[in-house]
Scaffold this motif. Structure first.
Motif, PDB file in Angstrom:
ATOM      1  N   TRP A  65       0.842  -1.195   0.000  1.00 62.64           N
ATOM      2  CA  TRP A  65       0.000   0.000   0.000  1.00 62.64           C
ATOM      3  C   TRP A  65       0.882   1.252   0.000  1.00 62.64           C
ATOM      4  O   TRP A  65       0.825   2.067  -0.908  1.00 62.64           O
ATOM      5  CB  TRP A  65      -0.930  -0.037   1.224  1.00 62.64           C
ATOM      6  N   ILE A  66       1.735   1.391   1.024  1.00 59.59           N
ATOM      7  CA  ILE A  66       2.669   2.519   1.043  1.00 59.59           C
ATOM      8  C   ILE A  66       4.066   1.933   1.143  1.00 59.59           C
ATOM      9  O   ILE A  66       4.612   1.803   2.236  1.00 59.59           O
ATOM     10  CB  ILE A  66       2.393   3.439   2.244  1.00 59.59           C
ATOM     11  N   PRO A  67       4.657   1.556   0.013  1.00 65.09           N
ATOM     12  CA  PRO A  67       5.981   0.917   0.083  1.00 65.09           C
ATOM     13  C   PRO A  67       7.010   1.761   0.834  1.00 65.09           C
ATOM     14  O   PRO A  67       7.879   1.216   1.516  1.00 65.09           O
ATOM     15  CB  PRO A  67       6.375   0.774  -1.392  1.00 65.09           C
ATOM     16  N   ALA A  68       6.891   3.079   0.753  1.00 65.78           N
ATOM     17  CA  ALA A  68       7.876   3.929   1.429  1.00 65.78           C
ATOM     18  C   ALA A  68       7.866   3.698   2.934  1.00 65.78           C
ATOM     19  O   ALA A  68       8.884   3.868   3.599  1.00 65.78           O
ATOM     20  CB  ALA A  68       7.603   5.400   1.118  1.00 65.78           C
ATOM     21  N   PHE A  69       6.726   3.318   3.498  1.00 72.23           N
ATOM     22  CA  PHE A  69       6.640   3.021   4.922  1.00 72.23           C
ATOM     23  C   PHE A  69       6.716   1.523   5.196  1.00 72.23           C
ATOM     24  O   PHE A  69       6.698   1.107   6.344  1.00 72.23           O
ATOM     25  CB  PHE A  69       5.307   3.519   5.494  1.00 72.23           C
ATOM     26  N   THR A 193       4.832  -2.879   8.980  1.00 69.12           N
ATOM     27  CA  THR A 193       3.850  -2.752  10.057  1.00 69.12           C
ATOM     28  C   THR A 193       2.926  -3.962  10.054  1.00 69.12           C
ATOM     29  O   THR A 193       1.859  -3.923  10.638  1.00 69.12           O
ATOM     30  CB  THR A 193       3.009  -1.478   9.895  1.00 69.12           C
TER      31      THR A 193
END
Lengths: 528, 476
Positions: A65-69, A193
């Protein structure tokens, strides 16, 4: 994908509703019911396709979803969440039917209701902590609007109180989530996460476990709500519209208990054991306190609200008994409370619609005027008390059995809650239904209409179904309970020898962590 | 005889600042011939901003160093250039309908915004104390004029005067701090200062510390952190609404990035000496900003206090002094730009012919009369309060992450508790819009361009909340 579709279907429906002109009230209501009904019927497919022999996640879907995180859209369902999920779609449908007479801004009302449904469903399926948090906070907004716009006289106060209380707890949980996020990166080098990954791979020292446990505890304890964090609940319940109360009691409170089972216990098994006694006692105080306060209420809705505090105390007690019976009982009581208390709120709402008051002293002798209503009320009252043959009995019995195994004193005090429950419910029933019919305003009341019966009958069926034959429900969470027990059982943490210094504790944790992750891998392979 | 070598200058990397300078002067010239119709000026300014934005991507390999290490174009400065260009463009768009209605006819308005943007770009790229000072002055002087550009309005005049006097003081502190830092290390280059500190060859640690404290005061004024925030509510209230939105985003972002560069790249090694002080400032900023906002009855003053509290959160990223902190500030300011321009767009929409209609109680009943606008306002308020799934949440997550990574858990706990307080006053507006009935008839001035700005802002706020990845990648 199916799970995602089910979860977002109500939200899509809500967006569709936004396009219908607000004058077409009938169309709006029909569309809302259609969407909720479709969602409920489709969600039954989950039960049909659910493999009841494994504790593993099913219907899983996992994409970046948010690869950066390092955050994924990871959803799935297991024994803990399956019934809660289906109950959510079910109660949403019931609530929308029960809201047929809402006069004010019906379009916005239905949109809020459907959006709320998506938020709640999301909470039960999210397997990524970031995603979980997003859903957890997202559902606050529609509920806040439901209380604040369609509620009673003190609705604004109640709505803001509800919102801020929950926000305090959940923001501290966010801090804990971020902390674990960096901790797992430090330990394994992976930025993620993902709850499943973190549960299995993160080693947390005892001190850190305690703090993290407390952060999550606060978020969920406020939501449950446990004594002494319960003060927002009576306000929210009393001011919320009927459907709002039903959803609040039936689903929102369950998010708290669900959170304990999904996060606190698996992530911090050691800290859970450390705090076990304190939390069990808090639960017991909640049981007794909720019951005593319920006894002196003059407002029907407030009485039911405090009875919720008491009943949820049983659920928490079951969880923190840390044995098989306790957990089974807690999970079943979760569902039971959703059925009985929702039904009670619906019944109170029906009488309020007719009389525009909920004060017990205004009523009396209703049994002669409203026979069907009285019968329904009787059944639900008995189910709430936990009479054998109703759903409440099975759940409470298992919880008490569990806690008796763990601690006899606790069991003794907790059992008194059952007796108090009988007192306040039956006394209330007597004052409302029996006695003399001395208030002339009550003489012309109409009995339940077919729409109201439609909302009540399914709940009554469930009351007896679970009461007489709980197996189809209980077998969904058997493997999950067994698996959870291997993780949190107090035996893992009792020092093997006489010495109980901290080092031994820590060693026990380490051993346990390794042991469980080893034992899990072969199982997972077998499954694939 | 030795030649003094001319410093290497990479004009491509300087393009955004150069283009905007040229267009600024062009707009000034055009104003002479444009007469009463300012549309041409608006058009020219927007073209300049777009060109500047596009040219920010021109350098092939980053970072590019110019002027002997005083000016660096790196990922951070490119991203901030985009924030500046974007916020200036939105300011101009918001002004198109606002200015004639409120009697602002000065053509130099647009030129000043362009020059201010040049100053901000300089600040974001400055790696030398002198260059930072230059940038701050260019930005400030433009803002002094912009704040008072509503000449007939007493409050606007008051805002300009107050801003100017206090701003001048602050610049004094800043320059003094810089000279002390120079005295202590013998260089004005940020990297040079870091090197000297690292090698332990500072002339005087006392001077270094004193300089640091003075820099905190100077930057504190510019970003409006407590206790140097007193000017903000008055100036925000008095300045024309588009300028207020502009001040809350662009110049604040510029000052913050310079603040970050000085503290996180030049003097991070003595961080333990200043982080306590900055922590006190950050906590005070959050607390006073949030509690101050609760009691406001004027929407612009409320947003001023809320903006102060947001600076408190942003200071946490500076305290963290890691690269994550810089990226977090960048993302936060981009998200903040969307939220603030959207909110001010709605504030402007609610304005009437001769009054700006700024009382918060006038928002009552908006949910019934203008459901779409009320919904947008709700999105902005929830996002400002840090609720998912909106941009404000991701931004806060980023900042808190940067701080927790360095172990500042207590600070983050204080910050999240402050978030709860802030939710109270953001929700107050939602309460008014949806749960109260309006006391008076509102005549909204539905300008299509202002509406478009609100629409862009809503889109951005939701997009940066649901699918933040593209912009996150840009910040890293």
């Amino acid at each position: 994908m199916f799970l995602t579709f089910l979860t977002f279907l109500p939200l899509i429906g809500a967006m569709g509703l936004a396009l219908i002109p607000k004058e077409k009230e009938e169309t709006i209501k029909q569309v809302a019911v259609a969407v909720a009904a479709a969602d409920f019927l489709l969600s039954l497919q989950l039960y049909a396709g659910f493999d009841m022999t494994t504790h593993l996640m099913q219907f899983e879907y996992n994409i970046a979803w948010i690869p950066a995180f390092g955050t994924n859209y990871h959803v799935g369902i297991d024994g803990i969440s399956l019934l809660l999920y289906i109950m959510t779609t079910f109660l949403t449908l019931i609530c929308i039917i029960a809201s047929w007479n809402v006069k004010k801004r019906i379009k916005e009302y239905m949109i809020a209701m459907l959006a709320l449904s998506t938020g709640m469903l999301g909470v039960f399926i999210a397997l990524d902590m970031f995603l979980f948090y997003v859903f957890w906070e997202f559902q606050l907004v529609p509920m806040y609007l439901l209380i604040g716009i369609w509620g009673g006289p003190r609705r604004i106060y109640a709505a803001i109180k509800f919102f801020l209380y929950t926000a305090v707890g959940s923001l501290l949980m966010l801090v804990a989530i971020i902390w674990m996020y960096f901790e797992v990166q430090q330990q394994t080098g992976i930025l993620t996460t993902d709850l499943m990954y973190i549960t299995e791979n993160l080693n947390i020292g005892l001190d850190a476990q305690k703090w993290l446990f407390l952060a999550f505890f606060l978020a969920f304890a406020i939501k449950v709500p446990m004594f002494p964090f319960h003060t927002w609940l009576p306000d929210a319940h009393v001011e919320a519209p009927t459907a709002g109360s039903v959803i609040l009691a039936g689903v929102l409170l369950k998010m708290g208990t669900y959170g304990f089972l999904r996060f606190n216990l698996p992530l911090f098994p050691f800290a859970s054991n450390v705090f076990m006694d304190y939390i069990a006692w808090m639960a017991i105080i909640g049981i007794v306190y909720g019951a005593l306060v319920a006894m002196v209420q003059e407002d029907l809705k407030k009485l039911v609200a405090y009875s919720s505090v008491s009943h949820l105390g049983f659920v928490m007690l079951g969880i923190f008994a840390f044995n098989h019976y306790g957990l089974q009982g807690a999970l079943l009581q979760n569902i039971n409370h959703g059925i009985s208390t929702s039904a009670l709120f619906l019944l109170v709402g029906m009488i309020y619609d007719r009389r525009h008051t909920r004060l017990i002293k205004e009523f009396g002798g209703l049994a002669k005027i409203l026979p069907i209503y009285t019968i329904c009320f009787m059944i639900i009252t008995l189910s709430s008390i936990g009479l054998p043959g109703t759903n409440g009995f099975v759940g409470e019995f298992l919880v008490l059995l569990g806690i008796f195994q763990a601690n006899g004193t606790m069991a003794m005090v907790a059992t008194s809650g059952v007796i108090f429950a009988a007192c306040y419910m039956l006394w209330m029933f007597q004052r409302v239904m029996f006695l003399k019919l001395d208030n002339p305003e009550n003489e012309k009341l109409e009995d339940m209409n077919s729409r109201e019966l439609l909302t009540m009958v399914p709940l009554i069926i469930l009351v007896f179904w679970i009461g007489f034959y709980p197996k189809p429900f209980m077998k969904t969470f058997e493997p999950t309970v067994a698996h959870l027990m291997t993780r949190v059982s107090p035996d893992n943490f009792r020092p093997k020898k006489h010495d109980d210094s901290n080092e031994h504790h820590a060693a026990a944790v380490d051993k346990h962590e390794k042991g469980s992750s080893h034992s899990e891998k072969p199982k997972a392979e077998n499954h694939h | 005889m030795e030649h003094i070598p001319a410093p290497a200058i990479d004009f491509i990397s300087l393009a955004p600042a150069l283009i905007l300078s040229v267009f600024g002067m062009l707009v000034l010239l055009m104003d002479l011939f444009a007469g009463k119709n300012k549309n041409l000026l608006v058009f020219a300014s927007l073209v300049g901003l777009v060109l500047a934005g596009v040219s920010a991507f021109a350098p092939k390999a980053l970072p590019v160093v110019s002027f002997g290490g005083s000016y660096v174009v790196d990922h951070l400065s490119v991203f901030f250039t985009l924030i500046f260009v974007f916020s200036s463009a939105l300011t101009i768009l918001l002004s198109i309908e606002y200015n004639p209605r409120n009697g602002i006819r000065a053509g130099e308005y647009y030129a000043l915004i362009l020059f201010c943007t040049v100053g901000m770009i300089l600040l974001a790229s400055a790696t030398d104390l002198i260059m930072i000072f230059l940038g701050i002055e260019v930005v400030s002087i433009c803002l002094y004029v912009l704040a008072g550009i509503k000449r007939g309005d007493v409050k606007s005049n008051e805002a300009a005067l107050k801003y100017f006097l206090l701003g001048a003081f602050a610049t004094g502190f800043l320059v003094y701090g810089m000279t002390l830092l120079y005295g202590a290390t013998g260089t004005t280059k940020l990297a040079g200062i870091a090197e000297v500190i690292h090698s332990g060859q500072t002339n005087s640690d006392t001077l270094l510390l004193l300089g640091t404290v003075l820099l905190i005061i100077g930057f504190g004024f510019k970003v409006a952190s407590v206790p140097f925030h007193m000017w903000a509510p008055d100036v925000y209230e008095g300045a024309p609404s588009p300028v207020t939105a502009f001040m809350a985003v662009g110049p604040k972002a510029a000052a913050l990035v310079a603040f970050y560069r000085v503290f996180a790249t030049a003097i991070p090694e003595i961080g333990t000496t200043w982080d306590t002080l900055l922590m006190v400032v950050a906590v005070a900023t959050m607390v006073i900003g949030n509690f101050g906002a609760i009691v406001q009855t004027n929407i612009k003053r409320l947003l001023a206090y809320s903006s102060i509290s947001h600076v408190g959160y942003l200071l946490i990223a500076i305290i963290a002094r890691n690269s994550l902190g810089g990226s977090a500030i960048a993302y936060y300011m981009m998200a903040y730009a969307f939220m603030i321009f959207g909110t001010f767009g709605i504030v402007i929409l609610l304005g009437e012919k001769n009054s700006e209609n700024l009382e918060i109680k006038n928002y009552a009943g908006l949910g019934v009369k203008q459901p779409a606008i009320a919904l947008c306002m709700t999105v902005f308020m929830l996002s400002l309060g840090g609720m998912p799934p909106f941009a404000g949440f991701i931004a806060k997550f980023y900042i808190f992450g940067a701080a927790i990574k360095e172990g500042y858990v207590v600070l983050v706990v204080i910050a999240v508790l402050n978030s709860v307080v802030s939710l109270y006053y953001y929700l107050k507006i939602v309460v008014l819009m949806y749960m109260k009935d309006s006391e008076r008839e509102l005549e909204l001035s539905m300008g299509p361009i202002t509406l478009a700005v609100v629409a862009i802002a809503v889109f951005g706020t939701i997009e940066m909340g649901l699918f933040p990845d593209p912009i996150l990648q840009l910040t890293q």
